[in-house]
Write a protein that holds these residues in place. Sequence first.
Motif, mmCIF file in Angstrom:
data_model
loop_
_atom_site.group_PDB
_atom_site.id
_atom_site.type_symbol
_atom_site.label_atom_id
_atom_site.label_comp_id
_atom_site.label_asym_id
_atom_site.label_seq_id
_atom_site.Cartn_x
_atom_site.Cartn_y
_atom_site.Cartn_z
ATOM 1 N N ILE A 1 8.635 -24.734 42.579
ATOM 2 C CA ILE A 1 9.099 -24.438 43.930
ATOM 3 C C ILE A 1 10.421 -25.142 44.213
ATOM 4 C CG2 ILE A 1 8.553 -24.614 46.397
ATOM 5 C CD1 ILE A 1 6.755 -22.630 44.939
ATOM 6 N N LEU A 2 10.488 -26.437 43.881
ATOM 7 C CA LEU A 2 11.656 -27.259 44.197
ATOM 8 C C LEU A 2 11.961 -28.220 43.063
ATOM 9 C CD1 LEU A 2 10.567 -28.322 47.794
ATOM 10 C CD2 LEU A 2 12.413 -26.745 47.261
ATOM 11 N N TYR B 1 3.782 -20.865 51.266
ATOM 12 C CA TYR B 1 3.971 -22.313 51.126
ATOM 13 C C TYR B 1 2.612 -22.978 51.054
ATOM 14 C CZ TYR B 1 3.183 -22.408 56.223
ATOM 15 O OH TYR B 1 2.662 -22.253 57.487
ATOM 16 N N VAL C 1 11.174 -30.989 50.774
ATOM 17 C CA VAL C 1 10.238 -30.088 51.453
ATOM 18 C C VAL C 1 10.734 -29.761 52.861
ATOM 19 C CG1 VAL C 1 7.899 -29.928 52.420
ATOM 20 C CG2 VAL C 1 8.234 -30.643 50.043
ATOM 21 N N HIS D 1 13.308 -27.168 52.415
ATOM 22 C CA HIS D 1 12.600 -25.955 52.003
ATOM 23 C C HIS D 1 11.961 -25.273 53.217
ATOM 24 C CE1 HIS D 1 10.140 -23.343 49.464
ATOM 25 N NE2 HIS D 1 9.045 -23.836 50.018
ATOM 26 N N SER E 1 14.161 -22.029 53.214
ATOM 27 C CA SER E 1 13.469 -21.008 52.424
ATOM 28 C C SER E 1 12.296 -20.381 53.158
ATOM 29 C CB SER E 1 12.977 -21.604 51.104
ATOM 30 O OG SER E 1 14.073 -22.072 50.348
#
Length: 174
Positions: free
Chosen positions: A3-4, A63, A114, A117, A121
């Motif tokens: 994800i990251l 998420y 996060v 994000h 995102s």
Amino acid sequence: MKILATARLTLRTLETSDAPFFLQMINDPSWIENIGDKGIRTVAEAEKNIEQGPVLMQRRLGYSLYLVERSSDGVPVGLCGLIKRDALPDADIGYAIWPAYWGEGYAYEAAAAVVLHARDSVGLVRLLGITSPQNLRSNNLLKKLGLSFVRVVRFKDDGSDTNLYSLEFPSRHA
């Protein structure tokens, strides 16, 4: 699924194969003291919790809570991500670092990624944070991330107080 990535960390979706680490994390005394006892005692129960929690949330909302690994060697150091709880109107940021890795800046590094994000995102308008009033490290981390203290709430089953923090993201259309 990755994800990251940060300078030192990779955050990826949790999988049932992560159950042994997850089980250790949630049964560590610091987790139980600051987050609570989930009552999960076996790898099979941990697998079921991962499937019905983060895996399902990722599928439904895009998420979830992620596994945090060191990029250099793939060693899991904790958990960090976004959680949508029934008791809160918006998603909150959740994090926990294995005690052996405390003091290395991993919590802030993962959580800061996060937050970005969540804004860029996922497209959240507001991000919440919750922590035990006595957990000074976590309270300070939420403030360092830009979240502001809102109030003390009581929504846990055990009736204990929880600090609620919030971060409003500026509108992209302004």
